[in-house]
Design a protein around this motif. Sequence first.
Motif, short mmCIF file in Angstrom:
data_model
loop_
_atom_site.label_atom_id
_atom_site.label_comp_id
_atom_site.label_asym_id
_atom_site.label_seq_id
_atom_site.Cartn_x
_atom_site.Cartn_y
_atom_site.Cartn_z
N ARG A 306 0.83 -1.20 0.14
CA ARG A 306 -0.07 -0.08 0.21
C ARG A 306 0.91 1.21 -0.06
O ARG A 306 0.17 2.37 0.12
N GLY A 307 2.00 1.05 -0.25
CA GLY A 307 3.00 2.22 0.00
C GLY A 307 2.88 3.19 -1.26
O GLY A 307 2.61 2.78 -2.37
N LEU A 308 2.89 4.47 -0.87
CA LEU A 308 2.66 5.61 -1.84
C LEU A 308 3.44 5.14 -3.07
O LEU A 308 4.55 5.22 -3.08
N ASP A 309 2.96 5.59 -4.49
CA ASP A 309 3.38 5.11 -5.78
C ASP A 309 3.10 6.12 -6.57
O ASP A 309 2.19 5.91 -7.05
N LEU A 310 3.95 7.07 -6.73
CA LEU A 310 3.59 8.08 -7.74
C LEU A 310 3.55 7.67 -9.11
O LEU A 310 2.68 8.33 -9.64
N PRO A 311 4.48 6.94 -9.75
CA PRO A 311 4.34 6.42 -11.02
C PRO A 311 3.00 5.87 -11.30
O PRO A 311 2.22 6.09 -12.38
N GLN A 312 2.66 5.00 -10.24
CA GLN A 312 1.45 4.49 -10.54
C GLN A 312 0.10 5.30 -10.55
O GLN A 312 -0.82 5.20 -11.19
N LEU A 313 0.20 6.30 -9.75
CA LEU A 313 -0.66 7.22 -9.68
C LEU A 313 -1.04 8.00 -11.00
O LEU A 313 -2.04 8.06 -11.53
N VAL A 314 0.15 8.35 -11.43
CA VAL A 314 0.34 9.05 -12.93
C VAL A 314 -0.48 8.04 -13.79
O VAL A 314 -1.38 8.51 -14.47
N LYS A 315 -0.12 6.68 -13.84
CA LYS A 315 -0.57 5.76 -14.77
C LYS A 315 -2.01 5.55 -14.59
O LYS A 315 -2.80 5.59 -15.55
N ASP A 316 -2.59 5.41 -13.24
CA ASP A 316 -3.78 5.18 -13.07
C ASP A 316 -4.61 6.54 -13.49
O ASP A 316 -5.90 6.05 -13.98
N PHE A 317 -4.33 7.41 -13.43
CA PHE A 317 -5.14 8.72 -13.77
C PHE A 317 -5.14 8.47 -15.29
O PHE A 317 -6.37 9.07 -15.99
N GLY A 318 -4.26 8.23 -15.97
CA GLY A 318 -4.13 8.08 -17.29
C GLY A 318 -5.07 7.12 -17.98
O GLY A 318 -6.04 7.21 -18.73
N LEU A 319 -5.38 6.04 -16.93
CA LEU A 319 -6.35 4.82 -17.26
C LEU A 319 -7.48 5.31 -17.09
O LEU A 319 -8.75 4.69 -17.88
N LEU A 320 -8.02 5.98 -16.09
CA LEU A 320 -9.15 6.42 -15.81
C LEU A 320 -9.90 7.24 -16.99
O LEU A 320 -10.86 7.18 -17.43
N ASP A 321 -8.82 8.26 -17.62
CA ASP A 321 -9.11 8.92 -18.62
C ASP A 321 -9.44 7.96 -19.92
O ASP A 321 -10.48 8.28 -20.78
N TRP A 322 -8.53 7.11 -19.91
CA TRP A 322 -8.77 6.33 -21.18
C TRP A 322 -9.93 5.53 -21.30
O TRP A 322 -10.43 5.20 -22.23
N THR A 323 -10.40 5.23 -19.94
CA THR A 323 -11.66 4.40 -20.04
C THR A 323 -12.66 5.17 -20.08
O THR A 323 -14.17 4.66 -19.99
N HIS A 324 -12.72 6.65 -20.22
CA HIS A 324 -13.70 7.61 -20.00
C HIS A 324 -14.59 7.44 -18.48
O HIS A 324 -15.63 7.78 -18.65
N ALA A 325 -13.78 7.09 -17.69
CA ALA A 325 -14.45 7.15 -16.32
C ALA A 325 -14.47 8.52 -15.76
O ALA A 325 -13.47 9.33 -16.05
N ASN A 326 -15.41 9.01 -14.97
CA ASN A 326 -15.38 10.24 -14.47
C ASN A 326 -15.58 10.17 -13.04
O ASN A 326 -15.51 11.29 -12.08
N SER A 327 -15.36 8.85 -12.07
CA SER A 327 -15.39 8.84 -10.77
C SER A 327 -14.89 7.58 -10.11
O SER A 327 -14.61 6.78 -10.77
N VAL A 328 -14.57 7.78 -8.92
CA VAL A 328 -14.07 6.68 -8.14
C VAL A 328 -14.50 6.79 -6.73
O VAL A 328 -14.70 8.00 -5.95
N ARG A 329 -14.53 5.46 -6.09
CA ARG A 329 -14.74 5.74 -4.60
C ARG A 329 -13.29 5.31 -3.98
O ARG A 329 -12.74 4.30 -4.63
N THR A 330 -13.13 5.87 -3.02
CA THR A 330 -11.89 5.58 -2.31
C THR A 330 -12.06 4.43 -1.28
O THR A 330 -12.08 4.35 -0.22
N SER A 331 -12.33 3.12 -1.89
CA SER A 331 -12.84 1.88 -1.29
C SER A 331 -11.54 1.42 -0.72
O SER A 331 -10.51 1.28 -1.60
N HIS A 332 -11.37 1.03 0.64
CA HIS A 332 -12.32 1.32 1.53
C HIS A 332 -11.88 2.01 2.73
O HIS A 332 -11.86 1.78 4.04
N TYR A 333 -11.16 3.28 2.26
CA TYR A 333 -10.17 4.17 3.47
C TYR A 333 -9.99 5.34 2.54
O TYR A 333 -9.70 5.31 1.51
N PRO A 334 -9.46 6.32 3.42
CA PRO A 334 -9.11 7.47 2.83
C PRO A 334 -7.78 7.14 2.08
O PRO A 334 -6.92 6.77 2.46
#
Length: 579
Positions: A306-334
């Motif tokens: 669960r360690g903070l991974d900045l490259p993965q964050l960049v990638k994940d937001f790219g993939l959210l855009d790529w799927t045309h997603a507009n939302s996320v739930r921070t399941s199951h913790y902040p």
Amino acid sequence: MIRPQRNAFRDVIDLSGIWRIRFDLNDEGEAGDWGAGSDPAGTHPVAVPGSWNEQLAEAGFMDYQGAAWLQTDVSVPTSFEGRGIRLRFDSADFSARVFVDGVFAGESGPAFLPFEIDSDRLVAGRTVRIVARVDNRLSLDGPTSGVGMEQYVAEGRVRDEYRPAVRFDFFPYGGLNRPVWLTATPMGGIEAVRLRASADGTLTLTAEAPPGSRIRVALADVEAEGLAGEPISLRVPDVRPWSPADPALYDVVVERLDALGIVADRIDLRTGFRDVEARGHALLLNGEPVTLKGFGKHEDGPIRGRGLDLPQLVKDFGLLDWTHANSVRTSHYPYSEDFLDFADERGILVIDEVFSVNLDFRQVTEATLAQHRAAVEALIARDGHRPSVIAWSLANEPGYLAEPEYRWRSGPYWKDLFGHARDLDPTRPLTHANVGYAGLDDPAFEQADIVSINRYFGWYQAPAQIERAVALLRADLDAVAAHGKPVFVAEFGADALAGQHSTSPQLFTEEYQADLIAAFWAEIQAHPACIGGHVWNFADFRTAQHSRRVVLNLKGVFTRDRQPKRAAFVLRDLWKDTR
Ligand code: BDP
């Protein structure tokens, strides 16, 4: 609590790096004065941020549940002289007690949220030893119920035994999973800021600072002044409201002025102006109905856990855009504040969830409610200024053991908790994620503004029968629509092993996962009360060992290393034109 920042008045040192860790297998560290630090010979190296589990699997700590003592030495710069010096932990999983030079200095608050440590040992020019006793066990009466071998045995629920012992379906990584900072702030500085910004351009801000302090707020070309502890309002003319299509952010400067009117402290924040409202069966963003399309996620990755991974964050937001997603739930913790920075910038709508998973109402005490309230307070205090956060989720799947206590004990509990959250933030809708076992008349629905349901028809129930699964979903949507509120499918999905294929409906294949998701999405879109759905999950993630899991929970539409499964392409197509 103010997020660490560097400017003319404030300074910060990132303590990320290799720390030493000593595992406390017999819980003897407190009595044995391990807070003073340990000889490196008895310790292992561990990266912070990072979970100890996979990092130290070969040393035998993959499934370790218990206390571990993490230590590092830090030289406090002489430039910190004359300022308040503190440690700030962005989180500790799940709790920590901190020692500075062998002296107990303070402990964490609610899990997954930041905490600060004061110590008179933190003196400019000195080298100090920081030791954090981190524990990844959960107490039985917390808002996420802990479990141990004794409970498994007492309940006779042999098949529910997870290794490590948890009541939830994700890995209980231990460690300092987010950065740790050494901060310097002006004496008598600003301690907290609360703000609200609406689509009409009004902003109301309250700063906590010593009583009588003058506070100046500047934003765009507008300025206002007032007193610490009192709301200061201003209005930005011709504001660009924040939305997924135009995530306009504004820089806010908050200053404390000394008696002569000279700036003595400064905080920089970013916010956006927007309104969100649950009305009838609709969710309105800036007055317009919005459909939520996206995912439940996890903070999870190979090795770092669960360690903070900045490259993965960049990638994940790219993939959210790529799927045309507009939302996320921070399941199951902040999630980390870095995650929310991206959400604000990229226009991703966030349902921000408190760490309360599978709350077991047989174990609920007054202490549970008190801790749950504290977790809600800390979450709202941390994230309340974020335009991306459109709703608070106060729990995931409480009553999931179908315990009869849920029926009679949870009503007053939810009334109190939802009421408290609403008092703290009347501007955002509240929700929780219902599990089928808690019923279609889940007592939490009465308090919620959005009725959210998690449904695994086509997987745990009616497996390999998509038509029947959709009919079951429709029946539940119809039933919960009777509450007269917007209905949201917060989880649905199926496991798929990447590379597994079939021409007929077969569980664990990419085709079955994609077909089930597409069929659910069609129903979600067609249902008049439904404001959207979140696929479970964005990516495959590690969970505790269980006979129902092949190392990972495979419900991701991306693999754990972010390769697309068939469902990812299907969603990209389905969501392209959904607004
Ligand atoms: C839901 C839980 C989620 C699990 C999911 C599953 O909310 O945490 O991972 O089921 O079984 O009930 O995959």
